[in-house]
Write a protein that holds these residues in place. Sequence first.
Motif, PDB file in Angstrom:
ATOM      1  N   VAL A  72      -3.166   1.335  -3.612  1.00  0.00           N
ATOM      2  CA  VAL A  72      -2.861  -0.050  -3.236  1.00  0.00           C
ATOM      3  C   VAL A  72      -2.266  -0.783  -4.429  1.00  0.00           C
ATOM      4  N   SER A  93     -10.722  -1.027  -1.270  1.00  0.00           N
ATOM      5  CA  SER A  93     -11.469  -0.458  -0.154  1.00  0.00           C
ATOM      6  C   SER A  93     -10.555   0.073   0.943  1.00  0.00           C
ATOM      7  N   ARG A  94      -9.282  -0.307   0.915  1.00  0.00           N
ATOM      8  CA  ARG A  94      -8.349   0.197   1.912  1.00  0.00           C
ATOM      9  C   ARG A  94      -7.967   1.652   1.663  1.00  0.00           C
ATOM     10  N   VAL A 152       0.857  -1.181   0.000  1.00  0.00           N
ATOM     11  CA  VAL A 152       0.000   0.000   0.000  1.00  0.00           C
ATOM     12  C   VAL A 152       0.893   1.230   0.000  1.00  0.00           C
ATOM     13  N   LYS A 184      -4.954  -0.242  10.331  1.00  0.00           N
ATOM     14  CA  LYS A 184      -6.021   0.749  10.465  1.00  0.00           C
ATOM     15  C   LYS A 184      -6.218   1.105  11.932  1.00  0.00           C
ATOM     16  N   VAL A 223      -3.939   5.016   9.062  1.00  0.00           N
ATOM     17  CA  VAL A 223      -3.149   3.874   9.521  1.00  0.00           C
ATOM     18  C   VAL A 223      -1.920   4.330  10.290  1.00  0.00           C
ATOM     19  N   GLU A 252      -8.077   4.737   4.347  1.00  0.00           N
ATOM     20  CA  GLU A 252      -7.916   4.335   5.748  1.00  0.00           C
ATOM     21  C   GLU A 252      -6.809   5.138   6.432  1.00  0.00           C
ATOM     22  N   SER A 291       0.783  -4.452   2.971  1.00  0.00           N
ATOM     23  CA  SER A 291      -0.547  -4.107   3.462  1.00  0.00           C
ATOM     24  C   SER A 291      -0.754  -4.515   4.916  1.00  0.00           C
TER      25      SER A 291
END
Length: 367
Positions: A106, A113-114, A36, A161, A119, A117, A156
């Motif tokens: 990503v 969908s990440r 990511v 998160k 993090v 986020e 990832s």
Amino acid sequence: MHLPMQMKAMVLTGHGGLDKLEYRDVPVPALADGDVLIKVAACGVNNTDINTRTGWYAPSVKTALTEEIGLRGVSAEAQDLGSWDRASLQFPRIQGADATGTIVEVGPNVPRSRIGERVITDPCIRDARLPPLSQGILYFGSEYDGGYAEYTKIPSGNAVKITSTLSDEDLASFACSYSTGEEMLVRVNLQAGETLLITGASGGVGSALVQLAKRRGARVIAVGGKSKEQSIRALGADDFIPRERGDLFEAVTEIVGLREIDAVADVTGGPTFSQMLRVLRRAGRYVSAGAIAGPCPEIDLRDLIYKDLQMWGVGNPQASTFAALVGYIERGEIKPLVARTFALSELREAHTEFVSKKHVGKIVIKI
């Protein structure tokens, strides 16, 4: 989101002094399978940054990590310079283990969908096929480019998160120090009602240990610089021993009696190491995650042998420990302790402040 081709980063060009840190334009990282891309908001400063830059990890270096070494590096004559695991480094390298930010892209096989986020980075990059305590194969910001940049990439699974109202700077104070501290307590299996001796209690890991040990219901005896006593007690330390006193064994004995310490969490090493073993009870536990006061202390093996002591070293916290830490942060069970922030372009100044050891807690870079 349109991503730039170039970004600002603080680049480590080799082992040595502050002049080895260069603020420059570099390409935004390209993502591989499972990666990511994080737009970095803040990144904490840690001892490992100084240790790697200066070459202090070299086995030939026997001295404490002094302020002079922190500013200028170890002797240029050392031939065995390397990273935390004594593997050779490739330069240029972007340091920074404690990145906080937002996923903006990503790589293959990562759900889109990440994206979006918030993090924090788990800096220990692992090979899950290996035994649990052997899984750490790379360290973010050491053998793998880290967070002293506008963007960074990471596997990832290492971009964790987090849901929190804390600021980016506050969140950037946790990952390396607090996961190390929690792993130390996991290794010694610290229980409520036990007494823990913590050295270096004003630093990033030491101050984290005070909070984490109190969270477990332990009694904490903290060792630190005399001028920092009030700050360390405010974190929850039950008793305090000024480092300047020197006679650690006598000081601890005055507080709890002869050999009544259940466990020692040591982040300094150095000349008081043998006294740390002396204060432990029979079958006591010792764990180390740092040796900036001296990596090659004397040891009386009779303390280890005839008291049946247990000893651990921690360099690579487990994934389960990091997951637990995130829960503590989200539930407000531990608090950040940010001493000062600097801009990315001021990383040299941040390192100067860090090695002076005048602060309590963490120094954080705001990107």
